[in-house]
Design an enzyme around this catalytic site. Structure first.
Site, PDB file in Angstrom:
ATOM      1  N   SER A   1      35.917  36.107  36.552  1.00  9.70           N
ATOM      2  CA  SER A   1      36.778  36.857  35.623  1.00  9.70           C
ATOM      3  C   SER A   1      35.938  37.556  34.572  1.00  9.70           C
ATOM      4  CB  SER A   1      37.733  35.918  34.873  1.00  9.70           C
ATOM      5  OG  SER A   1      38.133  34.854  35.664  1.00  9.70           O
TER       6      SER A   1
ATOM      7  N   HIS B   1      39.755  30.717  44.846  1.00  9.84           N
ATOM      8  CA  HIS B   1      39.856  29.446  44.126  1.00  9.84           C
ATOM      9  C   HIS B   1      40.603  28.414  44.964  1.00  9.84           C
ATOM     10  CE1 HIS B   1      39.571  32.594  40.998  1.00  9.84           C
ATOM     11  NE2 HIS B   1      38.867  31.718  40.331  1.00  9.84           N
TER      12      HIS B   1
ATOM     13  N   HIS C   1      46.030  32.204  29.312  1.00  5.61           N
ATOM     14  CA  HIS C   1      45.185  33.068  30.131  1.00  5.61           C
ATOM     15  C   HIS C   1      44.827  34.361  29.380  1.00  5.61           C
ATOM     16  CE1 HIS C   1      43.366  34.665  33.700  1.00  5.61           C
ATOM     17  NE2 HIS C   1      44.194  35.686  33.745  1.00  5.61           N
TER      18      HIS C   1
ATOM     19  N   ALA D   1      34.392  32.032  34.019  1.00  8.50           N
ATOM     20  CA  ALA D   1      34.970  31.840  32.690  1.00  8.50           C
ATOM     21  C   ALA D   1      35.367  30.372  32.613  1.00  8.50           C
ATOM     22  CB  ALA D   1      36.201  32.718  32.537  1.00  8.50           C
TER      23      ALA D   1
ATOM     24  N   TYR E   1      42.677  26.360  43.741  1.00  6.69           N
ATOM     25  CA  TYR E   1      44.076  26.281  43.265  1.00  6.69           C
ATOM     26  C   TYR E   1      44.981  27.342  43.891  1.00  6.69           C
ATOM     27  CZ  TYR E   1      42.836  30.043  39.930  1.00  6.69           C
ATOM     28  OH  TYR E   1      42.414  31.212  39.377  1.00  6.69           O
ATOM     29  N   GLU E   2      44.394  28.336  44.527  1.00  3.92           N
ATOM     30  CA  GLU E   2      45.229  29.333  45.213  1.00  3.92           C
ATOM     31  C   GLU E   2      45.837  28.759  46.490  1.00  3.92           C
ATOM     32  OE1 GLU E   2      43.546  33.542  45.197  1.00  3.92           O
ATOM     33  OE2 GLU E   2      41.799  32.378  44.568  1.00  3.92           O
TER      34      GLU E   2
ATOM     35  N   HIS F   1      41.549  40.448  39.979  1.00  8.28           N
ATOM     36  CA  HIS F   1      40.356  40.345  40.824  1.00  8.28           C
ATOM     37  C   HIS F   1      40.446  41.464  41.862  1.00  8.28           C
ATOM     38  CE1 HIS F   1      38.448  36.393  39.790  1.00  8.28           C
ATOM     39  NE2 HIS F   1      39.599  36.260  39.173  1.00  8.28           N
TER      40      HIS F   1
ATOM     41  N   MET G   1      37.578  25.937  36.813  1.00 10.06           N
ATOM     42  CA  MET G   1      38.288  25.741  38.089  1.00 10.06           C
ATOM     43  C   MET G   1      37.590  26.407  39.279  1.00 10.06           C
ATOM     44  SD  MET G   1      42.103  26.585  36.661  1.00 10.06           S
ATOM     45  CE  MET G   1      42.602  26.104  34.976  1.00 10.06           C
ATOM     46  N   SER G   2      36.299  26.639  39.153  1.00 15.88           N
ATOM     47  CA  SER G   2      35.601  27.332  40.251  1.00 15.88           C
ATOM     48  C   SER G   2      34.171  26.815  40.367  1.00 15.88           C
ATOM     49  CB  SER G   2      35.607  28.843  39.982  1.00 15.88           C
ATOM     50  OG  SER G   2      34.802  29.152  38.851  1.00 15.88           O
TER      51      SER G   2
ATOM     52  N   ASN H   1      37.223  29.950  25.664  1.00 18.94           N
ATOM     53  CA  ASN H   1      38.121  29.254  24.731  1.00 18.94           C
ATOM     54  C   ASN H   1      37.562  27.859  24.531  1.00 18.94           C
ATOM     55  OD1 ASN H   1      39.215  29.167  27.740  1.00 18.94           O
ATOM     56  ND2 ASN H   1      39.748  27.218  26.770  1.00 18.94           N
TER      57      ASN H   1
HETATM   58  N1  HPA Z   1      39.819  25.054  31.452  1.00 17.92           N
HETATM   59  C1  HPA Z   1      39.670  25.350  32.757  1.00 17.92           C
HETATM   60  N2  HPA Z   1      39.379  26.559  33.212  1.00 17.92           N
HETATM   61  C2  HPA Z   1      39.227  27.536  32.300  1.00 17.92           C
HETATM   62  C3  HPA Z   1      39.380  27.307  30.930  1.00 17.92           C
HETATM   63  C4  HPA Z   1      39.682  25.989  30.484  1.00 17.92           C
HETATM   64  O1  HPA Z   1      39.820  25.702  29.274  1.00 17.92           O
HETATM   65  N3  HPA Z   1      39.154  28.490  30.298  1.00 17.92           N
HETATM   66  C5  HPA Z   1      38.882  29.402  31.281  1.00 17.92           C
HETATM   67  N4  HPA Z   1      38.925  28.831  32.484  1.00 17.92           N
END
Ligand code: HPA
Length: 271
Positions: free
Chosen positions: A30, A83, A246, A113, A85-86, A61, A211-212, A235
């Site tokens: 991302s 991913h 997001h 990210a 999670y997809e 994407h 998550m990747s 974040n």
């Molecule tokens: N957690 C998991 N995945 C993320 C986060 C997070 O805080 N920020 C961006 N991708």
């Protein structure tokens, strides 16, 4: 059809599009997808056209391979990744890394990210990945091992190449950029973590959560690729700031993408 048979077809198709030697595979997470626009003498191949390639479902994407020259290196970039999670299984998530290895890439540069767990991190920081914790509840190498692709029990002691990390640190220092370093802990998502999961991650030794990346790096190591991983802390992780969304992730990547791109590009030039 075996994995090897599928790979042969995929690689043949990619060769037919004009892709020749590949030195570096790039996975642009991302916010970093734009780096692919700086690739010269481009060959662009939409995932949807590639035999046996999955199709990305994530908004924002691009979903294409971009081949060409970047920082003087022959690269094959994924603009958009897959991913877990997809709903893709781990073999599908990591299929593109098998393709890169099949195209004779010797290294993988992977970006993402993620949320900052280390209390000294600030959103917008870039973090060199030193190691990871696979907390995704799955591993892409589960199943019969194809011995010609790699060992049954890969050694993960040096997954993130130390000399590549040193180059990235030198480049960052020369740019006056405060590159952080740390451990990335992979969760399956798609939920963000709970505050207690973040506390657990910190106790476990993580500096960031995401998550990747973990599956792709496992397959890269299995395939004998050297890996450089760089994260953007978009974040603070759950419990460390009021709430997560997001939009903030996107905003932060937008804010630091110029810095992120130049770090990756200048490091690549020196690898
Ligand atoms: N957690 C998991 N995945 C993320 C986060 C997070 O805080 N920020 C961006 N991708």
């Amino acid at each position: 059809m075996t994995l090897q048979e599928k790979l042969t077809e995929t690689i043949q198709y990619i060769h037919n599009q004009g892709v020749q030697e590949v030195e570096f595979g790039l996975i642009l997470g991302s916010g970093l997808g734009e780096l692919a626009e700086e690739i010269e003498d481009k060959v662009v191949i939409p995932y949807a056209n590639i035999p046996h390639f999955p199709v990305s479902t994530v908004v924002g994407h691009a979903g294409q391979l971009v081949y060409g020259t970047l920082a003087g290196k022959k690269v094959l970039a994924m603009q958009g990744r897959f991913h877990y999670y997809e709903g893709h299984n781990m073999q599908v998530v990591t299929y593109p890394v098998r393709v890169m290895a099949g195209l004779k890439a010797h290294s993988l540069v992977v970006t993402n990210a993620c949320g900052g767990v280390n209390e000294s991190f600030t959103p917008g920081d870039l973090m060199l990945i030193t190691d990871h914790i696979n907390f995704m509840g799955a591993n892409p190498l589960i199943g019969k091992n194809e011995d010609e692709m790699g060992p049954r029990f890969p050694d993960m002691s040096k997954a993130y190449d130390e000399s590549y990390r040193n180059v990235a640190k030198e480049v960052a220092a020369s740019k006056g950029l405060h590159l952080k370093e740390g451990v990335y802990m992979g969760f399956s998502g798609p939920t963000y973590e709970t505050p207690v999961e973040v506390r657990f991650a910190r106790i476990a030794g993580a500096d960031a959560v995401g998550m990747s990346t973990v599956p792709e790096v496992i397959v890269a190591v299995h395939s004998g690729l050297r890996v450089l991983g760089i994260s953007c802390i978009t974040n603070l992780a759950a419990g460390m700031q009021a709430n997560l969304n997001h939009e903030e992730v996107v905003e932060t990547t937008e804010r630091v993408k110029a810095e992120f791109k130049s770090l990756v590009k200048e490091t690549l030039a020196k690898l």
